[in-house]
Scaffold this motif. Sequence first.
Motif, mmCIF file in Angstrom:
data_model
loop_
_atom_site.group_PDB
_atom_site.id
_atom_site.type_symbol
_atom_site.label_atom_id
_atom_site.label_comp_id
_atom_site.label_asym_id
_atom_site.label_seq_id
_atom_site.Cartn_x
_atom_site.Cartn_y
_atom_site.Cartn_z
ATOM 1 N N TRP A 225 0.859 -1.183 0.000
ATOM 2 C CA TRP A 225 0.000 0.000 0.000
ATOM 3 C C TRP A 225 0.895 1.232 0.000
ATOM 4 C CZ3 TRP A 225 -0.885 2.864 4.972
ATOM 5 C CH2 TRP A 225 -1.595 4.052 4.746
ATOM 6 N N ALA A 226 0.604 2.174 -0.907
ATOM 7 C CA ALA A 226 1.372 3.412 -0.979
ATOM 8 C C ALA A 226 0.426 4.596 -1.075
ATOM 9 C CB ALA A 226 2.318 3.402 -2.179
ATOM 10 N N THR A 227 0.726 5.655 -0.357
ATOM 11 C CA THR A 227 -0.028 6.896 -0.463
ATOM 12 C C THR A 227 0.520 7.715 -1.629
ATOM 13 O OG1 THR A 227 1.461 8.062 1.039
ATOM 14 C CG2 THR A 227 -0.434 6.929 2.015
ATOM 15 N N LEU A 228 -0.131 8.806 -1.924
ATOM 16 C CA LEU A 228 0.356 9.730 -2.939
ATOM 17 C C LEU A 228 0.936 10.944 -2.215
ATOM 18 C CD1 LEU A 228 0.657 10.386 -5.940
ATOM 19 C CD2 LEU A 228 -1.592 11.474 -5.858
ATOM 20 N N GLY A 229 2.242 10.928 -2.034
ATOM 21 C CA GLY A 229 2.915 12.051 -1.407
ATOM 22 C C GLY A 229 2.855 12.079 0.106
ATOM 23 N N ALA A 230 2.385 11.012 0.722
ATOM 24 C CA ALA A 230 2.335 10.910 2.189
ATOM 25 C C ALA A 230 1.711 12.140 2.830
ATOM 26 C CB ALA A 230 3.733 10.671 2.751
ATOM 27 N N PRO A 231 0.420 12.415 2.558
ATOM 28 C CA PRO A 231 -0.233 13.568 3.187
ATOM 29 C C PRO A 231 -0.243 13.440 4.702
ATOM 30 C CG PRO A 231 -1.844 12.111 2.162
ATOM 31 C CD PRO A 231 -0.506 11.630 1.728
ATOM 32 N N SER A 232 -0.302 14.577 5.389
ATOM 33 C CA SER A 232 -0.281 14.576 6.854
ATOM 34 C C SER A 232 -1.435 13.746 7.414
ATOM 35 C CB SER A 232 -0.385 16.009 7.387
ATOM 36 O OG SER A 232 0.712 16.780 6.950
ATOM 37 N N ASN A 233 -1.129 12.981 8.449
ATOM 38 C CA ASN A 233 -2.131 12.171 9.141
ATOM 39 C C ASN A 233 -2.889 11.232 8.211
ATOM 40 O OD1 ASN A 233 -1.651 13.202 11.766
ATOM 41 N ND2 ASN A 233 -2.825 15.038 11.270
ATOM 42 N N ASN A 234 -2.199 10.714 7.179
ATOM 43 C CA ASN A 234 -2.864 9.720 6.322
ATOM 44 C C ASN A 234 -3.166 8.482 7.156
ATOM 45 O OD1 ASN A 234 -0.803 7.389 5.485
ATOM 46 N ND2 ASN A 234 0.364 9.307 5.569
#
Length: 324
Positions: free
Chosen positions: A53-62
Amino acid sequence: NAEYMGTTTTTTAKPTTTTVSEVNLSDGVTCQASSVHSAPYLCSNTQKDAAEWATLGAPSNNWIQFNFNKKPVTVTKITYQQRQTTNPENNKDVGVECRTLSNTVEKRAFTLENIKTSQEFVISPPIRNVLFCNLVMRSVYQKVNNGAKRIILWGNTEADAIVNLSDDGATCQASSVHSAPYVCSNTQKDAGDWATLGAPANNWIQFNFNKPVNVQTLTYVHRVTTNPENSKGVEITCNTTSNKIEKRSITLQDKRMPQVSQVFVMSPINNVQSCKLTMVSVYQKVNNGASRIIFWGEEAANPTTATPATTAKPTTAEPTTAKP
């Protein structure tokens, strides 16, 4: 991060080893995430032997949420493995927020090491009667497209807990259906939505149980759409085996994040044959419906039955299917 109301207990988890009584709780679990990089990097990859699992840009509090759809569980431990990328993109501080059957929220926290190998953390004290848990990434060591390779929650199912009443052959019907891909039965599955056509006034969805049940709790998830189309006021009408009609009402929150579950503890309704949810008001009006609706409770031990002389057959509107 999802907003939660309820009593809160916060503790710090510590590394531990697996005990005999603990089992992998991933069976029947579904998940959602506040951010997904792209189709190959879904949150469900954290439950598999490959991919991430990967976020897009690691937003705050993901965050990533795990839903226990079959039966409430006791959570005792979490195994976490960072993404296996060439350039480090590791999370650090993680908040754990679990919603229980009593509609309270139990909070725990742990700190990941800046390593790629698997890490284990005890949840102490254990969290009982859990319906779903959110893991919120509070801080990072490095920020790229942070996520996880593996996240496993350990514990055991509640032996005496209530169960998902839809698992035993419940059927449904609806007053309006947008088109074939958006049927009401999607609310009982791991994917898809039920959608109306234009959210007609007082649209409804009905669930028919194949045996009498005692209804205690309801979980509801709004549709997952680009533009919000959330219902608000809901009237619940349940028919019992004695032809008695029981009514309850709930007010949904205007949750704008993907697939945030809302839990409603109701005054119990016994010997239920069917329940209808009527949407009496909305926050926004498009093609409102629901992503997930689950009634929780137990099979009626001694269902009452009306005598033939007084038995009335309830009238039910035929579902209409609108063509796109």
